[in-house]
Structure formats: structure tokens, C-alpha cells
Write a protein that holds these residues in place. Structure first.
Motif, PDB file in Angstrom:
ATOM      1  N   LEU A  32       7.847  55.995  68.281  1.00  0.00           N
ATOM      2  CA  LEU A  32       7.796  55.087  67.134  1.00  0.00           C
ATOM      3  C   LEU A  32       8.141  53.675  67.583  1.00  0.00           C
ATOM      4  O   LEU A  32       8.917  53.498  68.518  1.00  0.00           O
ATOM      5  N   THR A  33       7.623  52.701  66.865  1.00  0.00           N
ATOM      6  CA  THR A  33       8.058  51.327  67.091  1.00  0.00           C
ATOM      7  C   THR A  33       9.384  51.141  66.347  1.00  0.00           C
ATOM      8  O   THR A  33       9.694  51.914  65.419  1.00  0.00           O
ATOM      9  N   PRO A  34      10.157  50.120  66.700  1.00  0.00           N
ATOM     10  CA  PRO A  34      11.396  49.879  65.959  1.00  0.00           C
ATOM     11  C   PRO A  34      11.163  49.682  64.455  1.00  0.00           C
ATOM     12  O   PRO A  34      11.950  50.150  63.637  1.00  0.00           O
ATOM     13  N   SER A  35      10.078  49.016  64.097  1.00  0.00           N
ATOM     14  CA  SER A  35       9.784  48.802  62.671  1.00  0.00           C
ATOM     15  C   SER A  35       9.457  50.115  61.967  1.00  0.00           C
ATOM     16  O   SER A  35       9.893  50.344  60.832  1.00  0.00           O
ATOM     17  N   GLN A  36       8.693  50.976  62.627  1.00  0.00           N
ATOM     18  CA  GLN A  36       8.390  52.284  62.039  1.00  0.00           C
ATOM     19  C   GLN A  36       9.666  53.100  61.868  1.00  0.00           C
ATOM     20  O   GLN A  36       9.871  53.746  60.838  1.00  0.00           O
ATOM     21  N   LEU A  37      10.513  53.053  62.873  1.00  0.00           N
ATOM     22  CA  LEU A  37      11.770  53.787  62.804  1.00  0.00           C
ATOM     23  C   LEU A  37      12.641  53.266  61.667  1.00  0.00           C
ATOM     24  O   LEU A  37      13.222  54.047  60.913  1.00  0.00           O
ATOM     25  N   ARG A  38      12.731  51.949  61.527  1.00  0.00           N
ATOM     26  CA  ARG A  38      13.563  51.379  60.462  1.00  0.00           C
ATOM     27  C   ARG A  38      13.029  51.781  59.102  1.00  0.00           C
ATOM     28  O   ARG A  38      13.805  52.137  58.211  1.00  0.00           O
ATOM     29  N   LEU A  39      11.717  51.762  58.923  1.00  0.00           N
ATOM     30  CA  LEU A  39      11.158  52.186  57.642  1.00  0.00           C
ATOM     31  C   LEU A  39      11.493  53.647  57.387  1.00  0.00           C
ATOM     32  O   LEU A  39      11.885  54.015  56.285  1.00  0.00           O
ATOM     33  N   ASN A 103      17.687  62.666  64.941  1.00  0.00           N
ATOM     34  CA  ASN A 103      17.791  62.783  66.393  1.00  0.00           C
ATOM     35  C   ASN A 103      17.446  61.509  67.158  1.00  0.00           C
ATOM     36  O   ASN A 103      17.242  61.572  68.372  1.00  0.00           O
ATOM     37  N   ILE A 104      17.405  60.367  66.485  1.00  0.00           N
ATOM     38  CA  ILE A 104      17.039  59.131  67.174  1.00  0.00           C
ATOM     39  C   ILE A 104      18.177  58.644  68.061  1.00  0.00           C
ATOM     40  O   ILE A 104      19.349  58.894  67.789  1.00  0.00           O
ATOM     41  N   PRO A 105      17.808  57.930  69.119  1.00  0.00           N
ATOM     42  CA  PRO A 105      18.852  57.358  69.972  1.00  0.00           C
ATOM     43  C   PRO A 105      19.571  56.219  69.254  1.00  0.00           C
ATOM     44  O   PRO A 105      19.073  55.690  68.252  1.00  0.00           O
ATOM     45  N   ASP A 106      20.737  55.868  69.743  1.00  0.00           N
ATOM     46  CA  ASP A 106      21.525  54.781  69.183  1.00  0.00           C
ATOM     47  C   ASP A 106      20.711  53.496  69.232  1.00  0.00           C
ATOM     48  O   ASP A 106      20.317  53.053  70.309  1.00  0.00           O
ATOM     49  N   ALA A 107      20.432  52.934  68.093  1.00  0.00           N
ATOM     50  CA  ALA A 107      19.607  51.737  68.019  1.00  0.00           C
ATOM     51  C   ALA A 107      20.368  50.509  68.513  1.00  0.00           C
ATOM     52  O   ALA A 107      21.574  50.384  68.315  1.00  0.00           O
TER      53      ALA A 107
END
Length: 161
Positions: A32-39, A103-107
Motif C-alpha cells: 500500500l502507499t502511505p495515503s492508502q494505508l492512512r485511508l 499488522n502494519i509496521p510502525d508508521a
């Protein structure tokens, strides 16, 4: 005494590189891109209308629509019609999307937020003022930006006047 101009440029470059490295690692790990992840994170907290998501993320509704389309195509979110008003829809996280959020890594921005919160009030104010000054020095005050640390192809960046 070292040249302060060089020291400031090195610090800026380190910040940019950290952002690039984070975005690359995130894209590799979560696909995912950071923007996709944030959404995805925003929707995982509570289903929301696209206009509300756009406001919360600090981006346009067109950007949210594009992000939702990509995430929906991957089965990570879905659109649901409002029961009260069929013209409105809500974006909801799917089970697969929630699995990614869990399960995402620490942003990178989460690390920054924790460190920033640990600063004294006067240090926070000084840092914000300094960063705003740097943005002004780069004629970047008018650039639409959300609090998502990401990097991208500079050919897509707005042109300066």
C-alpha cells in the motif's frame, strides 16, 4: 564552525530520505502507499462518508475517491449505501482490510507524533514555527498537504509560480 547552510540542507535531505525509505518499505511490506494505508486506518476506526474522510485526511474528495477505488478493487474496503439517504454512501473496512491495519509496521508519522508529544510545549511551538518558516522559504505554504508523511514523483508536484 560548520557551514550552517550545508548543515540545514543535510538535515532536510535526511528528512526526505527517511520519508522515501519509509514509503518504499511500506509499499513492499503492506503493498500500500502511505495515503492508502492512512485511508484504511481512518475507515477502520469508523465507517465514514467520503467527504468526511477527505476532511479528516486533509485531501480532496477526488483523491479519496481514487484511493477508495484502488482499495475496493483489492477487497480492503467497500462502499455501502446509507440506509437513510440512498444518495450517500459510507466507506467501510473489510475483514481483509482490518487484517492489514492490525499488522502494519510502525508508521513514520506515528514515531514522529510520539517524539513530538514528548517535547515541552515551548519546544513544540519552536519546532512548528521553524518548520513553517522552512516551508515559507521553499514557497511551499500554498501546497495542499495532509499530515501524511510520504514522498512521490516530483513530476507530479505542483509547479511554483
Amino acid at each position: 564552525m560548520p557551514d550552517r547552510t550545508d548543515a540545514s540542507l543535510i538535515a532536510l535531505r535526511r528528512i526526505l530520505r527517511a520519508t522515501e525509505i519509509y514509503a518504499r518499505d511500506l509499499a513492499h511490506q503492506a503493498q500500500l502507499t502511505p495515503s492508502q494505508l492512512r485511508l484504511l486506518q481512518v475507515v477502520a476506526e469508523a465507517s465514514a462518508k467520503p467527504t468526511d474522510i477527505a476532511q479528516r485526511m486533509g485531501v480532496s474528495q477526488a483523491t479519496v475517491t481514487a484511493l477508495v477505488d484502488k482499495l475496493a478493487a483489492r477487497g480492503l474496503v467497500e462502499r455501502r449505501a446509507s440506509e437513510r439517504d440512498r444518495r450517500q454512501s459510507f466507506v467501510c473496512v473489510t475483514e481483509a482490510g482490518q487484517g492489514i491495519v492490525d499488522n502494519i509496521p510502525d508508521a513514520l508519522q506515528q514515531r514522529y507524533v510520539r517524539a513530538f508529544a514528548g517535547l515541552a510545549d515551548w519546544e513544540q511551538a519552536q519546532l512548528v514555527a521553524s518548520l513553517e518558516r522552512v516551508a515559507a522559504m521553499l514557497d511551499a505554504e500554498a501546497i495542499d498537504a495532509s499530515p501524511i508523511l510520504t514522498s512521490g514523483d516530483i513530476s507530479h508536484a505542483p509547479r511554483s509560480k
